[in-house]
Design an enzyme around this catalytic site. Structure first.
Site, PDB file in Angstrom:
ATOM      1  N   ASP A 104      -5.057 -17.150  -1.305  1.00 25.89           N
ATOM      2  CA  ASP A 104      -6.335 -16.597   0.186  1.00 25.89           C
ATOM      3  C   ASP A 104      -6.481 -14.570  -0.375  1.00 25.89           C
ATOM      4  O   ASP A 104      -7.000 -14.624   0.725  1.00 25.89           O
ATOM      5  CB  ASP A 104      -5.649 -17.058   1.286  1.00 25.89           C
ATOM      6  CG  ASP A 104      -5.916 -16.919   2.347  1.00 25.89           C
ATOM      7  OD1 ASP A 104      -6.970 -17.800   2.722  1.00 25.89           O
ATOM      8  OD2 ASP A 104      -5.618 -15.834   2.913  1.00 25.89           O
ATOM      9  N   LYS A 162      -9.851 -13.030   0.384  1.00 22.12           N
ATOM     10  CA  LYS A 162     -10.147 -11.813   0.437  1.00 22.12           C
ATOM     11  C   LYS A 162      -9.990 -10.722   0.066  1.00 22.12           C
ATOM     12  O   LYS A 162     -10.741  -9.434   0.621  1.00 22.12           O
ATOM     13  CB  LYS A 162      -9.011 -12.394   1.796  1.00 22.12           C
ATOM     14  CG  LYS A 162      -8.975 -13.189   2.485  1.00 22.12           C
ATOM     15  CD  LYS A 162      -8.051 -13.357   3.799  1.00 22.12           C
ATOM     16  CE  LYS A 162      -8.054 -14.529   4.230  1.00 22.12           C
ATOM     17  NZ  LYS A 162      -7.091 -15.342   5.084  1.00 22.12           N
ATOM     18  N   GLY A 210       1.814 -25.505  12.467  1.00 25.95           N
ATOM     19  CA  GLY A 210       0.315 -25.527  11.942  1.00 25.95           C
ATOM     20  C   GLY A 210       0.249 -23.977  11.412  1.00 25.95           C
ATOM     21  O   GLY A 210      -1.098 -23.804  11.327  1.00 25.95           O
TER      22      GLY A 210
END
Length: 365
Positions: free
Chosen positions: A184, A188, A170
């Protein structure tokens, strides 16, 4: 304060659980596609139930993505409700629009969970920038990539094998592109740089090179030369402009980033007066991020402002020609260490390479 939470996925459910034990916070509504037994009748599928409820003072957007998240957040602001969001896609893409709306309607917009997850990174970055000049920021802000790289350095596994394991645990999404290709981290970086330096940059201005092509041979080479590879965001100000980029980076023994394990993050700022401050912890997850969301809610409830600095340097553009270092490059099966070159030149080489397995990493001296 009565609030609404949009979305009941990983972060939304975490925020709801944390809110139950928080002082002076009541979750009056949760927007979700279907009924949730433990939530009872506070669940609604109709956003108008939230927008038209004057008792709801704040909306916590935990849906993710750009749409309908942007439309929901804009509607909340226009109805006079404060907004909290951990959605880095949304904040990076609509930085100017959301801040302008919040100013226009006199509400708070907080997003400290959008970079660093449960780490109080953006909160302290903004706090320090009030009394100091931030010179540079850098760090590990993607737990998926850090887990992959950390495991490859410590176990005899190749990239595809450990990526599959990360997905099974996960840590990585079914489609891991945003993580392993660095997007990602790029978002940021945009948010952090804008907050740190009073900029107004976009994702298109921040070149990114990810870890999708790294292999066990690269890792073996790094270990032989006492390097550890980490995916880092980097941004800063120099006399002649600003730089911002994302790339795998080789750090030496003793560097703080070198010892960051598993899916943890470590993010640093360097201030003119304070020197270097580093923040370590869980950068994602149900309760780390959910806690950060509710901390934003509590700050607003307590009247603690978090207004981003005015974009004093709004006309400053990113020029990665002003930042340079050596690079490790693997192209067409050959490995080499380059002479120092600009970040702009290195990323141009990567973009033009005809080798589909091309890999490079900056070297921190």
């Amino acid at each position: 304060m009565k609030i609404a939470i949009l979305g009941y996925g990983v972060v939304g459910s975490g925020a709801y659980e944390v809110a139950k034990t928080a002082d002076n916070i009541e979750v009056k509504r949760v927007l979700h596609r279907r009924a949730v037994a433990e939530l009872g009748d506070i669940v609604t599928t109709d956003y108008d139930d939230i927008i038209n409820d004057r008792e709801i003072e704040l909306v916590a957007e935990c849906i993710g993505g750009l749409h309908p998240a942007y439309e929901y957040v804009a509607a909340a602001i226009k109805s006079g409700k404060h907004v909290v969001t951990p959605n880095k896609n949304l904040v990076a893409a609509y930085w100017n629009e959301l801040h302008a709306l919040a100013d226009q309607y006199g509400v708070e917009l907080r997003f400290t969970a959008s970079a660093g997850g449960g780490i109080p990174w953006l909160f302290n970055l903004r706090r320090q920038s009030r009394s100091d000049e931030i010179l540079a920021i850098s760090g590990i802000v993607n737990g998926t990539c850090n887990y992959i790289l950390d495991t490859m350095h410590n176990e005899p596994v190749d990239f595809t094998e450990i990526l599959a394991k990360a997905q099974a645990l996960g840590y990585a999404e079914k489609d891991p592109t945003a993580d392993i290709c660095g997007f990602d981290t790029q978002r940021k970086c945009v948010i952090s740089a804008n907050l740190a330096f009073g900029l107004s940059i976009t994702e298109d201005e921040v070149p990114v090179f990810g870890i999708q092509n790294i292999n066990a041979g690269d890792i073996k080479y790094f270990r032989q030369h006492s390097y550890t590879c980490k995916l880092l965001m980097n941004a800063g100000l120099k006399e002649y402009g600003a730089y911002a980029y994302v790339e795998p980076t080789l750090v030496g023994k003793g560097a703080l980033e070198e010892s960051v394990p598993a899916n943890n993050n470590l993010i640093s700022l360097t201030g003119n007066h304070i020197g270097t401050l580093s923040f370590y912890g869980q950068g994602a997850g149900k309760f780390p991020t959910g806690t950060s969301v509710i901390q934003d809610v509590l700050d607003i409830e307590s009247g603690w402002g978090f207004k981003a600095a005015d974009s004093k340097k709004i006309n400053v553009t990113i020029d990665n020609a002003i930042e340079s270092h050596r690079y490790y490059v693997r192209e067409n099966g050959e490995r080499r260490i380059t002479e120092p070159m600009s970040v702009a030149a290195a990323h141009e080489i990567a973009a033009k390479s005809s080798d589909d397995s091309f890999f490079m990493a900056g070297i921190r001296e």
